[in-house]
Scaffold this active site. Structure first.
Site, PDB file in Angstrom:
ATOM      1  CG  ASP A  45      -1.940   1.031   1.233  1.00 27.92           C
ATOM      2  OD1 ASP A  45      -2.434   1.298   0.105  1.00 27.92           O
ATOM      3  OD2 ASP A  45      -2.663   0.959   2.033  1.00 27.92           O
ATOM      4  CG  HIS A  62      -0.071   1.842  -9.703  1.00 26.89           C
ATOM      5  ND1 HIS A  62      -0.077   1.511  -8.209  1.00 26.89           N
ATOM      6  CD2 HIS A  62      -1.082   2.574  -9.992  1.00 26.89           C
ATOM      7  CE1 HIS A  62      -1.298   2.063  -7.829  1.00 26.89           C
ATOM      8  NE2 HIS A  62      -2.064   2.770  -9.050  1.00 26.89           N
ATOM      9  CG  LEU A 156       9.472 -17.376  -3.482  1.00 27.50           C
ATOM     10  CD1 LEU A 156       9.209 -17.143  -2.105  1.00 27.50           C
ATOM     11  CD2 LEU A 156       9.940 -16.021  -4.041  1.00 27.50           C
TER      12      LEU A 156
HETATM   13  C1  FPP Z   1      -1.882   0.208  -3.472  1.00 31.35           C
HETATM   14  O1  FPP Z   1      -1.268   1.619  -3.528  1.00 31.35           O
HETATM   15  C2  FPP Z   1      -1.366  -0.635  -4.440  1.00 31.35           C
HETATM   16  C3  FPP Z   1      -1.976  -1.233  -5.214  1.00 31.35           C
HETATM   17  C4  FPP Z   1      -3.565  -0.891  -5.568  1.00 31.35           C
HETATM   18  C5  FPP Z   1      -1.631  -2.090  -6.588  1.00 31.35           C
HETATM   19  C6  FPP Z   1      -0.221  -2.829  -6.100  1.00 31.35           C
HETATM   20  C7  FPP Z   1       0.481  -2.842  -7.398  1.00 31.35           C
HETATM   21  C8  FPP Z   1       1.761  -2.908  -7.530  1.00 31.35           C
HETATM   22  C9  FPP Z   1       2.841  -2.915  -6.233  1.00 31.35           C
HETATM   23  C10 FPP Z   1       2.442  -2.916  -8.984  1.00 31.35           C
HETATM   24  C11 FPP Z   1       2.107  -4.069  -9.783  1.00 31.35           C
HETATM   25  C12 FPP Z   1       2.688  -5.427  -9.151  1.00 31.35           C
HETATM   26  C13 FPP Z   1       2.939  -6.473 -10.061  1.00 31.35           C
HETATM   27  C14 FPP Z   1       2.901  -7.798  -9.367  1.00 31.35           C
HETATM   28  C15 FPP Z   1       3.601  -6.285 -11.219  1.00 31.35           C
HETATM   29  P1  FPP Z   1      -2.581   2.656  -3.587  1.00 31.35           P
HETATM   30  O2  FPP Z   1      -2.633   3.092  -5.060  1.00 31.35           O
HETATM   31  O3  FPP Z   1      -3.769   2.275  -2.961  1.00 31.35           O
HETATM   32  O4  FPP Z   1      -1.657   3.825  -2.790  1.00 31.35           O
HETATM   33  P2  FPP Z   1      -2.334   4.860  -2.073  1.00 31.35           P
HETATM   34  O5  FPP Z   1      -3.270   4.329  -0.874  1.00 31.35           O
HETATM   35  O6  FPP Z   1      -1.331   5.937  -1.477  1.00 31.35           O
HETATM   36  O7  FPP Z   1      -3.378   5.799  -2.606  1.00 31.35           O
END
Ligand code: FPP
Length: 268
Positions: A45, A62, A156
């Site tokens: 997050d 992202h 893994l």
């Molecule tokens: C939360 O941050 C994260 C996500 C919704 C997506 C997670 C995706 C990745 C880490 C990248 C892609 C993954 C792979 C496996 C290639 P948020 O957008 O909710 O952050 P915020 O709470 O600060 O708005």
């Protein structure tokens, strides 16, 4: 359906955890390096906040988050963790703007298409859990290919939770149980936790020992609801794109200091 791992039992103790210094690893165990948790699950997050703090579009957060995924996978391998589950796209993430959904899907497509070979060379087996039916055909095909080409790897197991929701998983399992009872294939008197677990998407996976969430939020957000019954929870203030091996070690260190009682009396 795969076999069900050992019975889930234990105690959960959530707390917000500032990052201890890297040399903290191993303390609390007479200086010996403790055994790593067998299964670490991560709620990644803070990508959006990381980007906003830099005046960048959320997509940049992202992308930086995807780089943190690579650091995390390498940390898990080098620390001897057997299973790493990443909450990469929740069933609720479909509610984001079409542009953000497209950005996340493109990133996923890119990594599945171009990075799986490298992961496979490192001995990573990829497993995907979630409702893939909502993704485009090509993403579904890449996901299946990633699972197929890495199926023989053992170093893994990297579980990607994609379009995943814990309640949806429990619902689909309940539906299949009901159908099996209706069809006379299952005696409802035989149903217990272990048998129910075999209907979940995680039937072939052990329950998580440790769940880490970054960005200071302290909730599970529909992640592994059944499976987390006795997981240790560690919440880090770090935003996901900044996550590195020191943060991974810090969480493992907190885990090593916890006393897992599995419902039994505390040790004296
Ligand atoms: C939360 O941050 C994260 C996500 C919704 C997506 C997670 C995706 C990745 C880490 C990248 C892609 C993954 C792979 C496996 C290639 P948020 O957008 O909710 O952050 P915020 O709470 O600060 O708005």
């Amino acid at each position: 359906m795969g076999s069900v791992p050992g019975p889930a039992a234990g105690t959960t103790d959530a707390q917000t955890t500032p990052t201890p210094p890297p040399d903290a690893v191993g303390r609390g165990n007479g200086g010996a390096v403790p055994a790593p948790p067998g299964h670490v699950a991560l709620i990644m997050d803070g990508n959006g906040r990381w980007a906003m703090a830099r005046g960048l579009p959320r997509a940049a957060g992202h992308s930086a988050g995807a780089e943190a995924v690579r650091r995390c996978v390498h940390a898990a391998i080098s620390r001897g963790v057997g299973y790493l589950t990443l909450y990469a796209f929740s069933s609720e993430n479909w509610r984001r703007t079409p542009d953000e959904v497209a950005d996340l899907t493109s990133l996923l497509r890119y990594y599945l298409r171009h990075k799986v070979a490298e992961l496979s060379r490192e001995g990573v087996r990829i497993r995907i859990i979630g409702d893939l039916s909502r993704f485009d055909d090509d993403v579904r095909a890449e996901a299946k290919r990633a699972e197929d080409v890495t199926a023989g790897n053992r170093r893994l197991t990297l579980v990607l939770a994609l379009s995943y929701g814990g309640r949806a998983d429990i619902m689909q399992a309940a539906r299949h149980v009901a159908l099996a009872v209706r069809d006379g294939a299952l005696d409802p008197e035989r149903l217990d936790e272990a048998l129910f677990g075999r209907f979940l998407l995680t039937a072939d996976l052990p329950d998580p020992d440790l769940i880490i969430r970054t960005s200071g939020e302290c909730r599970l957000s529909n992640f592994l609801l059944w499976q987390s019954a006795y997981a240790e929870l560690v919440f880090l203030d770090t935003l996901w794109p900044d996550f590195n091996e020191q943060h991974f070690d810090a969480a493992l260190d907190v885990f090593a200091r916890r006393e897992r009682r599995f419902g039994a009396r505390p040790s004296l």
